[in-house]
Scaffold this motif. Structure first.
Motif, PDB file in Angstrom:
ATOM      1  N   THR A 134     -50.464 -73.492 -68.945  1.00  0.00           N
ATOM      2  CA  THR A 134     -51.591 -74.382 -69.225  1.00  0.00           C
ATOM      3  C   THR A 134     -51.629 -74.801 -70.690  1.00  0.00           C
ATOM      4  O   THR A 134     -52.442 -75.625 -71.077  1.00  0.00           O
ATOM      5  CB  THR A 134     -52.930 -73.693 -68.887  1.00  0.00           C
ATOM      6  OG1 THR A 134     -53.175 -72.626 -69.816  1.00  0.00           O
ATOM      7  CG2 THR A 134     -52.915 -73.154 -67.465  1.00  0.00           C
ATOM      8  N   ALA A 181     -57.966 -75.172 -66.412  1.00  0.00           N
ATOM      9  CA  ALA A 181     -56.633 -75.749 -66.323  1.00  0.00           C
ATOM     10  C   ALA A 181     -55.804 -75.042 -65.264  1.00  0.00           C
ATOM     11  O   ALA A 181     -55.043 -75.669 -64.514  1.00  0.00           O
ATOM     12  CB  ALA A 181     -55.938 -75.662 -67.689  1.00  0.00           C
ATOM     13  N   LEU A 182     -55.961 -73.724 -65.194  1.00  0.00           N
ATOM     14  CA  LEU A 182     -55.250 -72.947 -64.180  1.00  0.00           C
ATOM     15  C   LEU A 182     -55.727 -73.336 -62.792  1.00  0.00           C
ATOM     16  O   LEU A 182     -54.930 -73.460 -61.857  1.00  0.00           O
ATOM     17  CB  LEU A 182     -55.483 -71.455 -64.428  1.00  0.00           C
ATOM     18  CG  LEU A 182     -54.790 -70.464 -63.500  1.00  0.00           C
ATOM     19  CD1 LEU A 182     -53.294 -70.694 -63.471  1.00  0.00           C
ATOM     20  CD2 LEU A 182     -55.099 -69.033 -63.941  1.00  0.00           C
TER      21      LEU A 182
END
Length: 381
Positions: free
Chosen positions: A322, A358-359
């Motif tokens: 990320t 983001a993950l």
């Protein structure tokens, strides 16, 4: 030799024709550990002992007569700060790999040569593996370092460069679809453990100690403050995480919230202090139970060489993808020594949520492309 020195030390000729050097220590006369061919050699020895005493570098050869077996037992007893599981590991390394070869040697007779013979012997035999050999060497080095501090040895005979460094093999990394295949296949009560291990990166002991009150689904975070250690006899001991940096609050990907909600409603023990991942009656989960379920799943899916801890390794790798910095990753996963904890503790909670978001996006994107078959594990580079 002056009169003052003569009153401190003396040389006498023995019936064998060799010379014995004696000197006064704590009001008593002590003899050199060996005899000498000439009187001059004996006097030179006394001069060396005298100089070492004045410099503060002298070690009483009698003190070093304690065996490694005796000293290592005392060494462990004097370390109440060691975790119970660590004590078990050290006892096993001593009993199986160190003491059978070096245990009956007096400390003063453990030379660099003998340490090299012991170390190379294990490597040549191939048992234990190189990782365990490195751990055993580090333990021996630590014990003998204390013997130096106790003035039983002049210097540590463990001088093999790099011998204590572990060269662990590369571990497999599961793809995101593969993580979900494992979660879909394993017993339903362990599904959330797979997902939390892979996408939150908690250690097994941290997951086993996790209670309901530590999970904040409203704000999307898990607080890690303790872990369970399981001893060989099955006893569970609750204690702090592996290091100071292990005490942390970790943001979770949004897609895990419904998974955790379902798990809490179905499998977790009741009450705010109820264990999240527990046995059928709410008791601490046995590691063997988790490992058995994992191994059955690996067999069913035809996956070889992947261990439960590789879920955490997978999560760390995915989080790095990320764009998270090293400092942020170390803070998120609680990976540091005490010194490193001071370096990484400044990672902000807000940035941790950005990593989790983001993950989450990465997971959702991959799930849309999820194939019907099982993907093989990839290997980290």
């Amino acid at each position: 030799m002056t009169k003052a020195k003569a009153s401190w030390g003396s040389v006498r000729k023995l019936p064998s024709g060799r010379y014995q050097a004696r000197y006064r220590v704590d009001g008593k006369m002590a003899a050199a550990p060996t005899t000498f061919r000439t009187k001059r050699d004996a006097e030179a020895y006394l001069s060396t002992v005298r100089a070492d005493m004045e410099r503060g570098t002298w070690v009483n050869p009698i003190a070093g007569k304690v065996t490694l077996r005796e000293y290592s037992t005392k060494w462990l007893e004097q370390r109440p700060d060691l975790r119970p599981r660590t004590v078990e590991l050290y006892e096993g390394e001593l009993r199986l790999h160190i003491l059978p070869v070096l245990g009956d040697l007096e400390l003063a007779k453990i030379t660099p040569s003998k340490v090299r013979d012991w170390h190379s012997g294990m490597l040549k035999a191939g048992k234990p593996g190189p990782t365990t050999v490195a751990k055993c060497y580090r333990l021996l080095h630590a014990i003998l370092n204390t013997a130096v501090a106790d003035e039983l040895l002049v210097r540590n005979p463990c001088v093999i460069k790099g011998a204590g460094q572990e060269k662990a093999p590369e571990r497999p990394i599961a793809s995101i679809p593969q993580v979900f295949e494992i979660a879909d296949t394993i017993e339903p009560r362990f599904r959330a453990m797979v997902l939390v291990g892979a996408f939150v990166g908690l250690r097994l002991g941290e997951m086993l100690a996790l209670t309901r009150e530590r999970i904040d689904l409203l704000h999307g975070r898990i607080k890690v403050v303790e872990q369970y250690q399981e001893l060989k006899d099955g006893t569970h001991i609750l204690g702090p995480p592996k290091s100071d940096a292990g005490i942390r609050t970790v943001a979770i990907p949004a897609m895990l919230k419904p998974e955790l909600e379902a798990h809490l409603a179905t499998y977790a023990a009741p009450g705010k202090k109820g264990l999240v991942f527990c046995g059928a009656n709410g008791q601490p989960l046995r590691r063997a139970t988790w490992y058995s379920a994992w191994n059955r799943t690996m067999t069913e899916l035809g996956i070889e060489g992947m261990k439960p801890h590789d879920l955490r390794h997978t999560g760390n790798t995915l989080a790095a993808m990320t764009g998270a910095s090293t400092k942020e990753l170390m803070a998120r996963f609680g990976q540091s020594t005490s010194r490193a904890a001071l370096i990484y503790q400044h990672a902000t909670q807000g940035r941790d949520h950005e990593i989790a978001d983001a993950l989450n996006g990465l997971i959702e994107a991959k799930l849309k492309q999820r194939p019907t078959g099982t993907e093989g594990a990839t290997t980290s580079g």
